[in-house]
Design a protein around this motif. Structure first.
Motif, PDB file in Angstrom:
ATOM      1  N   SER A  36       0.811  -1.211   0.000  1.00 15.22           N
ATOM      2  CA  SER A  36       0.000   0.000   0.000  1.00 15.22           C
ATOM      3  C   SER A  36       0.839   1.252   0.000  1.00 15.22           C
ATOM      4  O   SER A  36       0.388   2.299  -0.426  1.00 15.22           O
ATOM      5  CB  SER A  36      -0.907   0.015   1.236  1.00 15.22           C
ATOM      6  OG  SER A  36      -0.131   0.173   2.403  1.00 15.22           O
ATOM      7  N   GLY A  37       2.066   1.226   0.524  1.00 12.12           N
ATOM      8  CA  GLY A  37       2.858   2.438   0.630  1.00 12.12           C
ATOM      9  C   GLY A  37       2.445   3.306   1.791  1.00 12.12           C
ATOM     10  O   GLY A  37       2.897   4.440   1.916  1.00 12.12           O
ATOM     11  N   ILE A  78       9.903  14.390   8.313  1.00  8.10           N
ATOM     12  CA  ILE A  78       9.572  12.978   8.188  1.00  8.10           C
ATOM     13  C   ILE A  78      10.560  12.357   7.211  1.00  8.10           C
ATOM     14  O   ILE A  78      10.879  12.952   6.173  1.00  8.10           O
ATOM     15  CB  ILE A  78       8.135  12.807   7.663  1.00  8.10           C
ATOM     16  CG1 ILE A  78       7.138  13.433   8.647  1.00  8.10           C
ATOM     17  CG2 ILE A  78       7.812  11.338   7.441  1.00  8.10           C
ATOM     18  CD1 ILE A  78       7.182  12.835  10.026  1.00  8.10           C
ATOM     19  N   THR A  79      11.053  11.186   7.499  1.00  7.06           N
ATOM     20  CA  THR A  79      12.050  10.546   6.637  1.00  7.06           C
ATOM     21  C   THR A  79      11.577   9.171   6.188  1.00  7.06           C
ATOM     22  O   THR A  79      10.544   8.664   6.642  1.00  7.06           O
ATOM     23  CB  THR A  79      13.394  10.406   7.376  1.00  7.06           C
ATOM     24  OG1 THR A  79      13.262   9.381   8.383  1.00  7.06           O
ATOM     25  CG2 THR A  79      13.796  11.714   8.044  1.00  7.06           C
ATOM     26  N   GLU A  80      12.387   8.545   5.326  1.00 12.30           N
ATOM     27  CA  GLU A  80      12.060   7.195   4.866  1.00 12.30           C
ATOM     28  C   GLU A  80      12.087   6.188   6.005  1.00 12.30           C
ATOM     29  O   GLU A  80      11.436   5.135   5.935  1.00 12.30           O
ATOM     30  CB  GLU A  80      13.020   6.757   3.753  1.00 12.30           C
ATOM     31  CG  GLU A  80      14.436   6.446   4.190  1.00 12.30           C
ATOM     32  CD  GLU A  80      15.318   7.682   4.307  1.00 12.30           C
ATOM     33  OE1 GLU A  80      16.530   7.528   4.461  1.00 12.30           O
ATOM     34  OE2 GLU A  80      14.776   8.811   4.233  1.00 12.30           O
ATOM     35  N   MET A  81      12.812   6.492   7.085  1.00  9.00           N
ATOM     36  CA  MET A  81      12.847   5.600   8.245  1.00  9.00           C
ATOM     37  C   MET A  81      11.490   5.571   8.948  1.00  9.00           C
ATOM     38  O   MET A  81      11.099   4.558   9.508  1.00  9.00           O
ATOM     39  CB  MET A  81      13.935   6.046   9.216  1.00  9.00           C
ATOM     40  CG  MET A  81      15.340   6.030   8.620  1.00  9.00           C
ATOM     41  SD  MET A  81      15.833   4.382   8.056  1.00  9.00           S
ATOM     42  CE  MET A  81      15.905   3.515   9.631  1.00  9.00           C
ATOM     43  N   VAL A  88      11.954   5.523  -0.278  1.00 11.44           N
ATOM     44  CA  VAL A  88      13.412   5.664  -0.318  1.00 11.44           C
ATOM     45  C   VAL A  88      13.744   7.127  -0.609  1.00 11.44           C
ATOM     46  O   VAL A  88      12.898   7.881  -1.104  1.00 11.44           O
ATOM     47  CB  VAL A  88      14.028   4.762  -1.409  1.00 11.44           C
ATOM     48  CG1 VAL A  88      13.781   3.291  -1.100  1.00 11.44           C
ATOM     49  CG2 VAL A  88      13.497   5.127  -2.795  1.00 11.44           C
ATOM     50  N   PRO A  89      14.992   7.565  -0.306  1.00 10.43           N
ATOM     51  CA  PRO A  89      15.394   8.928  -0.691  1.00 10.43           C
ATOM     52  C   PRO A  89      15.226   9.130  -2.189  1.00 10.43           C
ATOM     53  O   PRO A  89      15.410   8.209  -2.990  1.00 10.43           O
ATOM     54  CB  PRO A  89      16.866   8.985  -0.275  1.00 10.43           C
ATOM     55  CG  PRO A  89      16.983   7.984   0.830  1.00 10.43           C
ATOM     56  CD  PRO A  89      16.042   6.862   0.466  1.00 10.43           C
ATOM     57  N   THR A  90      14.870  10.335  -2.584  1.00  7.60           N
ATOM     58  CA  THR A  90      14.549  10.593  -3.982  1.00  7.60           C
ATOM     59  C   THR A  90      15.722  10.314  -4.922  1.00  7.60           C
ATOM     60  O   THR A  90      16.883  10.493  -4.569  1.00  7.60           O
ATOM     61  CB  THR A  90      14.082  12.047  -4.171  1.00  7.60           C
ATOM     62  OG1 THR A  90      13.635  12.219  -5.518  1.00  7.60           O
ATOM     63  CG2 THR A  90      15.216  13.017  -3.887  1.00  7.60           C
ATOM     64  N   ASP A 140      10.798   8.963  -2.641  1.00 13.37           N
ATOM     65  CA  ASP A 140      10.166   8.255  -3.752  1.00 13.37           C
ATOM     66  C   ASP A 140       9.577   6.936  -3.261  1.00 13.37           C
ATOM     67  O   ASP A 140      10.165   6.258  -2.409  1.00 13.37           O
ATOM     68  CB  ASP A 140      11.190   7.944  -4.848  1.00 13.37           C
ATOM     69  CG  ASP A 140      11.679   9.200  -5.559  1.00 13.37           C
ATOM     70  OD1 ASP A 140      11.013  10.248  -5.448  1.00 13.37           O
ATOM     71  OD2 ASP A 140      12.733   9.121  -6.218  1.00 13.37           O
ATOM     72  N   ASP A 141       8.422   6.595  -3.804  1.00 11.12           N
ATOM     73  CA  ASP A 141       7.844   5.271  -3.600  1.00 11.12           C
ATOM     74  C   ASP A 141       8.449   4.349  -4.650  1.00 11.12           C
ATOM     75  O   ASP A 141       8.142   4.452  -5.842  1.00 11.12           O
ATOM     76  CB  ASP A 141       6.321   5.342  -3.745  1.00 11.12           C
ATOM     77  CG  ASP A 141       5.629   4.016  -3.472  1.00 11.12           C
ATOM     78  OD1 ASP A 141       6.262   2.966  -3.698  1.00 11.12           O
ATOM     79  OD2 ASP A 141       4.456   4.035  -3.066  1.00 11.12           O
TER      80      ASP A 141
END
Length: 273
Positions: A36-37, A78-81, A88-90, A140-141
């Motif tokens: 789902s993301g 807010i971060t990817e963590m 993930v980072p762009t 980025d997803d």
């Protein structure tokens, strides 16, 4: 261009939202196994409520607000963590930004407010340049190619509240209109309210969809969520968009977690004074 997304079976995510982190458990259905993301820990059916804000003048003030420092704003990001997989980072600017958001409104009667909305989506400067510091992260997803940009900056509260009030009028003022894009010809644009959790001091959000086809006849379908939440003298601005399925729960969950984190950063800042 990517065709309109098919309906996907969404995952059910468990556990409560935490101020310091989100759990990163994502369950998939046995049939589709579709990610789902969603931010881990954000339930799929988010309860939301709209807020009201006092109107203010049209142009932003240049007086610097008494907000947080740049280091504090970075700590509030807010971060990817926080989000976990598939975020993930762009890896670069999304291709749909120039392809679709760089557009002109066809109807002169709708031009001013709707063009301003498209400009805000393209530049990602909903409130203009901040008078104080800002911190920005873009994620980025990796699963469906969508992109999320999250910004925290200091603005005068009355200027922010004025813009939030303007945003709330756009589903009626713009609603549905036609835009001529830089690379994909005419696109039908629909503007809807996106409900947000009861976060921060004032808030507003929109869901903008653009549908049409490329010069080669391939269908296009872009969805972009635009959300803003004011917490004291500091404001969160979020864009979350892409050609794939853009779950509103992602935008809602990020806003809720972000407002809680920013509130805590501000509380800590007051204690240190």
């Amino acid at each position: 261009m990517t065709p309109a997304p098919a309906t996907a079976t969404r995952a059910a995510l468990a556990s409560a939202l935490s101020l310091t982190a989100l759990l990163t458990t994502a369950a998939c259905t046995a049939d589709d196994r579709v990610r789902s993301g969603l931010p881990a820990g954000v339930e799929q059916e988010a309860t939301a409520s709209a807020s009201t804000a006092a109107p203010a003048a049209e142009q932003p003030s240049t007086a610097p607000p008494a907000g947080l420092t740049e280091a504090q704003l970075r700590a509030a990001l807010i971060t990817e963590m926080d989000l976990g997989e598939p975020w993930v980072p762009t890896r670069g600017v999304a291709t749909w930004r120039d392809g679709l958001l760089k557009a002109q409104v066809e109807d002169e009667k709708e031009d001013a407010p709707c063009r301003r909305l498209l400009d805000a989506l393209y530049t990602e400067e909903l409130f203009g340049a901040p008078a104080g510091p800002r911190a920005v992260v873009t994620l980025d997803d990796a699963y469906n190619g969508s992109q999320l940009r999250y910004q925290v900056a200091s603005y005068r509260p009355e200027d922010v509240d004025r813009t939030l009030q303007w945003m709330r009028t756009l589903p009626d003022t713009c609603g549905e209109f036609t835009a001529r894009t830089a690379r994909a010809g005419e696109q039908g644009v629909e503007v809807e309210e996106l409900e947000l959790p009861d976060a921060g001091d004032a808030r507003a959000a929109l869901r903008v969809t653009m549908t049409g086809e490329t010069a080669d006849g391939e269908p296009t379908y872009l969805t972009v969520d635009l959300a803003a939440v004011r917490v004291g003298e500091d404001t969160i601005t979020l864009t979350n968009g892409g050609y794939g399925e853009i779950a509103p729960e992602v935008s809602q969950g990020v806003v809720e977690l972000g407002a809680e984190r920013l509130t805590e950063i501000r509380r800590q800042g007051r204690l240190e004074v």
